[in-house]
Design an enzyme around this catalytic site. Sequence first.
Site, PDB file in Angstrom:
ATOM      1  N   ALA A 163      49.314  78.561  79.268  1.00  0.00           N
ATOM      2  CA  ALA A 163      50.208  78.478  80.427  1.00  0.00           C
ATOM      3  C   ALA A 163      50.889  79.823  80.650  1.00  0.00           C
ATOM      4  CB  ALA A 163      51.236  77.373  80.208  1.00  0.00           C
TER       5      ALA A 163
ATOM      6  N   HIS B 259      30.601  78.596  78.247  1.00  0.00           N
ATOM      7  CA  HIS B 259      30.598  79.800  79.086  1.00  0.00           C
ATOM      8  C   HIS B 259      29.190  80.387  79.262  1.00  0.00           C
ATOM      9  CE1 HIS B 259      34.797  79.383  78.657  1.00  0.00           C
ATOM     10  NE2 HIS B 259      34.986  80.101  77.578  1.00  0.00           N
TER      11      HIS B 259
HETATM   12  N1  LIG Z   1      44.878  79.788  74.789  1.00  0.00           N
HETATM   13  C1  LIG Z   1      43.714  80.155  75.292  1.00  0.00           C
HETATM   14  O1  LIG Z   1      43.390  81.337  75.418  1.00  0.00           O
HETATM   15  C2  LIG Z   1      42.740  79.116  75.756  1.00  0.00           C
HETATM   16  C3  LIG Z   1      43.043  77.776  75.686  1.00  0.00           C
HETATM   17  N2  LIG Z   1      42.163  76.842  76.148  1.00  0.00           N
HETATM   18  C4  LIG Z   1      42.481  75.413  76.102  1.00  0.00           C
HETATM   19  O2  LIG Z   1      43.656  75.186  76.866  1.00  0.00           O
HETATM   20  C5  LIG Z   1      44.449  74.176  76.270  1.00  0.00           C
HETATM   21  C6  LIG Z   1      45.826  74.752  75.979  1.00  0.00           C
HETATM   22  O3  LIG Z   1      45.694  75.859  75.125  1.00  0.00           O
HETATM   23  P1  LIG Z   1      46.948  76.566  74.426  1.00  0.00           P
HETATM   24  O4  LIG Z   1      48.001  76.846  75.430  1.00  0.00           O
HETATM   25  O5  LIG Z   1      46.404  77.673  73.635  1.00  0.00           O
HETATM   26  O6  LIG Z   1      47.441  75.416  73.469  1.00  0.00           O
HETATM   27  P2  LIG Z   1      48.747  75.334  72.603  1.00  0.00           P
HETATM   28  O7  LIG Z   1      48.351  75.022  71.218  1.00  0.00           O
HETATM   29  O8  LIG Z   1      49.631  76.489  72.851  1.00  0.00           O
HETATM   30  O9  LIG Z   1      49.389  73.992  73.175  1.00  0.00           O
HETATM   31  C7  LIG Z   1      49.998  73.868  74.451  1.00  0.00           C
HETATM   32  C8  LIG Z   1      51.245  73.009  74.318  1.00  0.00           C
HETATM   33  O10 LIG Z   1      50.881  71.694  73.918  1.00  0.00           O
HETATM   34  C9  LIG Z   1      51.866  71.163  73.038  1.00  0.00           C
HETATM   35  N3  LIG Z   1      51.220  70.791  71.767  1.00  0.00           N
HETATM   36  C10 LIG Z   1      50.583  71.612  70.905  1.00  0.00           C
HETATM   37  N4  LIG Z   1      50.098  70.914  69.862  1.00  0.00           N
HETATM   38  C11 LIG Z   1      50.429  69.635  70.077  1.00  0.00           C
HETATM   39  C12 LIG Z   1      50.196  68.421  69.370  1.00  0.00           C
HETATM   40  N5  LIG Z   1      49.520  68.403  68.231  1.00  0.00           N
HETATM   41  N6  LIG Z   1      50.667  67.279  69.893  1.00  0.00           N
HETATM   42  C13 LIG Z   1      51.337  67.285  71.052  1.00  0.00           C
HETATM   43  N7  LIG Z   1      51.589  68.396  71.757  1.00  0.00           N
HETATM   44  C14 LIG Z   1      51.134  69.550  71.296  1.00  0.00           C
HETATM   45  C15 LIG Z   1      52.898  72.254  72.807  1.00  0.00           C
HETATM   46  O11 LIG Z   1      53.992  72.021  73.691  1.00  0.00           O
HETATM   47  P3  LIG Z   1      55.283  71.181  73.291  1.00  0.00           P
HETATM   48  O12 LIG Z   1      55.409  71.209  71.818  1.00  0.00           O
HETATM   49  O13 LIG Z   1      56.389  71.888  73.997  1.00  0.00           O
HETATM   50  O14 LIG Z   1      55.008  69.841  73.837  1.00  0.00           O
HETATM   51  C16 LIG Z   1      52.194  73.518  73.245  1.00  0.00           C
HETATM   52  O15 LIG Z   1      53.079  74.471  73.746  1.00  0.00           O
HETATM   53  C17 LIG Z   1      43.693  73.711  75.031  1.00  0.00           C
HETATM   54  O16 LIG Z   1      42.909  72.610  75.389  1.00  0.00           O
HETATM   55  C18 LIG Z   1      42.800  74.909  74.699  1.00  0.00           C
HETATM   56  O17 LIG Z   1      41.654  74.523  74.034  1.00  0.00           O
HETATM   57  C19 LIG Z   1      40.979  77.210  76.724  1.00  0.00           C
HETATM   58  C20 LIG Z   1      40.636  78.526  76.833  1.00  0.00           C
HETATM   59  C21 LIG Z   1      41.453  79.584  76.323  1.00  0.00           C
HETATM   60  O1  LIG Z   2      37.451  80.043  76.266  1.00  0.00           O
HETATM   61  C1  LIG Z   2      37.672  80.988  75.547  1.00  0.00           C
HETATM   62  O2  LIG Z   2      37.624  82.224  76.076  1.00  0.00           O
HETATM   63  C2  LIG Z   2      38.266  83.309  75.447  1.00  0.00           C
HETATM   64  C3  LIG Z   2      37.677  84.564  76.070  1.00  0.00           C
HETATM   65  O3  LIG Z   2      37.979  84.597  77.433  1.00  0.00           O
HETATM   66  P1  LIG Z   2      38.047  85.987  78.191  1.00  0.00           P
HETATM   67  O4  LIG Z   2      38.207  85.620  79.602  1.00  0.00           O
HETATM   68  O5  LIG Z   2      39.212  86.729  77.621  1.00  0.00           O
HETATM   69  O6  LIG Z   2      36.776  86.694  77.902  1.00  0.00           O
HETATM   70  C4  LIG Z   2      38.067  83.293  73.959  1.00  0.00           C
HETATM   71  O7  LIG Z   2      38.870  84.285  73.348  1.00  0.00           O
HETATM   72  C5  LIG Z   2      38.454  81.947  73.409  1.00  0.00           C
HETATM   73  O8  LIG Z   2      38.142  81.885  72.016  1.00  0.00           O
HETATM   74  C6  LIG Z   2      37.733  80.833  74.103  1.00  0.00           C
HETATM   75  O9  LIG Z   2      38.289  79.584  73.728  1.00  0.00           O
END
Ligand SMILES: NC(=O)C1=CN([C@@H]2O[C@H](COP(=O)(O)OP(=O)(O)OC[C@H]3O[C@@H](n4cnc5c(N)ncnc54)[C@H](OP(=O)(O)O)[C@@H]3O)[C@@H](O)[C@H]2O)C=CC1
Ligand SMILES: O=C1O[C@H](COP(=O)(O)O)[C@@H](O)[C@H](O)[C@H]1O
Length: 592
Positions: free
Chosen positions: A122, A345
Site C-alpha cells: 500500500a 509474471h
Molecule cells: N509487498 C510487495 O512488494 C508485494 C506484495 N504483493 C502481495 O500484496 C499483498 C500485500 O502485501 P504486503 O503489503 O507486502 O503485505 P504485508 O505483510 O505488509 O501486509 C499488509 C497488511 O496486512 C495486515 N496483516 C499482515 N499480516 C497479517 C495477518 N497474519 N493477519 C491479519 N492481518 C495481517 C497488516 O495490517 P494491520 O496489522 O494493520 O491489519 C499489514 O500492514 C500480499 O498478498 C502480497 O503477497 C504482491 C506483489 C508485491
Molecule cells: O510480484 C513480485 O514482484 C516483485 C518484482 O516486481 P518489480 O515490478 O519490482 O520488478 C518481486 O520483488 C516480488 O518478490 C514479487 O512478489
Amino acid sequence: MATLYSTHLSTSSSHSYSYASFTSKPANLQRIASISVSNRFLAARVSLQSQTNSYQNVVGLQDGAMATKLSPVEGGSPIKNLKEGLLSVISPEESKEAASFDISGNESTVSITVVGASGDLAKKKIFPALFALYYEDCLPKHFTIYGYARSKMTDAELRNMVSKTLTCRIDKRENCDEKMDEFLKRCFYHAGQYDSQENFADLDKKLKEHEGGRVSNRLFYLSIPPNIFIDAVKCASLSASSGNGWTRVIVEKPFGHDSESSAALTKSLKQYLTEDQIFRIDHYLGKELVENLSVLRFSNLIFEPLWSRQYIRNVQFIFSEDFGTEGRGGYFDNYGIIRDIMQNHLLQILALFAMETPVSLDAEDIRNEKVKVLRSMRPLQLENVVIGQYKSHTKGGITYPAYTDDKTVPKDSLTPTFAAAALFIDNARWDGVPFLMKAGKALHTKGAEIRVQFRHVPGNLYNRNIGTDLDRATNELVIRVQPDEAIYLKINNKVPGLGMRLDSSHLNLHYAARYSKEIPDAYERLLLDAIEGERRLFIRSDELDAAWSLFTPVLKELEEKKIIPEYYPHGSRGPVGAHYLAARYKVRWGDL
Ligand SMILES: NC(=O)C1=CN([C@@H]2O[C@H](COP(=O)(O)OP(=O)(O)OC[C@H]3O[C@@H](n4cnc5c(N)ncnc54)[C@H](OP(=O)(O)O)[C@@H]3O)[C@@H](O)[C@H]2O)C=CC1
Ligand SMILES: O=C1O[C@H](COP(=O)(O)O)[C@@H](O)[C@H](O)[C@H]1O
C-alpha cells in the site's frame, strides 16, 4: 437537444476529459446500458438495450475533437435509428463536469478502499499510484480514498504515512505540493478487523457520508496476506458493497499455492463476487513494454510473419533482482521463486507473446487467446527445471547474507530463490521451440527482458566473415521491460571501410532517448483500468487454472522429493545448471 448519457474518457491530449452523447435518442432504444469511452485505446464500447435485445458496438475515436457516427450494431437486426447516434467530444472543462454523471444523468462517485493500508505494498505502490492518477487528472471528479487495516491510525496519521512515499512526475512537477495537499485531503482511514462485518458496516456508513447521495461505485484493493482474502471479501461484499453502482475487488497474488488451493480460492471468492467483479492483478501486465508487446507484433508488418517456429529458434524470459528476500522471507519461504515470478509474471508475458491474433482488443478476445496458449503447453517436467538458492558471499569487505540467514526463514529451507525452466507449446505455430525462463533473487543485476533468438541465415554468404560461431551472428530481438526500457534488434552490418569485416549492431528504440515523458508505474495503469472496468490486463479464472496446471505437478515433485537447490553466491550470475539446461536445447542465454 443533446442528451447526456455517458461517462468520461481520459487522454494526454488537450481534450483530456470528454463525454459521449447522442444528438437524438433512437426511437426504439430502451436504455443505454453503458458507454465506456477511452481514448487511451482510441475506441468506445457502446452497449445498448432495446425492448428485445441488447447490442454492443465498438467505434473508433480519433485523438482530439471529433465526432463518429455509430455504425449498425452486431448481432440480430440492427436498430436503424442508431445511425443517428453521434459521439461528440467536448471541451475539458465541460467534460470534467460531465464525467461525474452516470448514464442516467445521476451524479456518481468512486470510493477506493485499500484493505491492508498499513502494509508494504500500500505504501510503496498503491497510494503513490493513486496520487499519480490524481496528478494526471485521471481520477473522476468525485472520489474518496479510504485506508482500512487493524492498526490504529487517525486520518492525519494515514496522510502523514502516505505523504512520505508520494512523488510528482520528474518531467512535470507543476503545482506538486498543492496537488499533494489536495490529494491527501481526499484520503481517510478506518481501523477494523478483516473478518468483522460490523467494522465493514461502519466503513460503509463513512463511505456513504462521502458519497453524499450520489451513485456509489466502490473499488476494494485487497493488499493483505492471502489467508485473509476471503474474510475480507465476505465482509466487504456483505456489509460495504455499493447499493446502486458497481463494486469491484482487486485481488493481489498469490492466487493460491497450487491448482487445488487456487480453485478453492476462486470458489470461495465466487460465493461473494461474480467473476466480473474480481480483478486478479499481475502487475507485470501493467508494465509499459509488456503492453507494447502486442503493438509491436500486430501493428508492424515485419514481425508477425517471423513469429513462429519457422524463424524463431527460442524465446527467453529473464527476471533478475540484485537483492535478496530481505523483509519478505516469511512470505517467500512458503512460495519460492517459481510461484513468486514464473507461474504468474513470466508465464503471463509468455502467453501474450505467443498468442494468435485476437479478434479484437476486447478483454475477452485477448484472454481467450492467452488461455489457448496456456492450454496448449506441456506441463513442466522435473528434468526441465533447475533450482538454486543464494548463499552468503563476501565482496569488497562486505558480507552479503545467505537466504537462510533471514530470521523468518527456517535454517534448513530448500525453497528456491532461483529457477530456470524449459517450456514447450504444442501447437502448430510453436512446435519444438524452447521457451526458456530464468528468474532469481540476489543475482548480479536487476532487470527483466524478453529475448527472441532467430534462426541462422540459410546458406550464409558471409560465413567466412562471420567465423565459426554462427550463434553470435543470428538476429536477436530484445524487449527490455526494465530498467531503462528499450526494444532493440541485433543485426549484422559491414564495418565501414575498404575491407569486408562484419559487425553486430543494435537497431535501438531506447525509451529515454525517444520520449521525454516519464513512464507510468504499472500500478497506475492497472488501477485506472479497474476504475474504468477494463479487464484486459487482469487474469481470468480459466487462465489461472491453466497456469497452475503447468506448474503444480513439478512443484509437488520438487517438494516431495526434497530436491536440493544448487547454491550460488549472493550477487553472482546464478547456478551453472541453468547453462546446462539451455545447452540441452542448443540455446545460449542471451543475457551473458
Ligand atoms: N509487498 C510487495 O512488494 C508485494 C506484495 N504483493 C502481495 O500484496 C499483498 C500485500 O502485501 P504486503 O503489503 O507486502 O503485505 P504485508 O505483510 O505488509 O501486509 C499488509 C497488511 O496486512 C495486515 N496483516 C499482515 N499480516 C497479517 C495477518 N497474519 N493477519 C491479519 N492481518 C495481517 C497488516 O495490517 P494491520 O496489522 O494493520 O491489519 C499489514 O500492514 C500480499 O498478498 C502480497 O503477497 C504482491 C506483489 C508485491
Ligand atoms: O510480484 C513480485 O514482484 C516483485 C518484482 O516486481 P518489480 O515490478 O519490482 O520488478 C518481486 O520483488 C516480488 O518478490 C514479487 O512478489
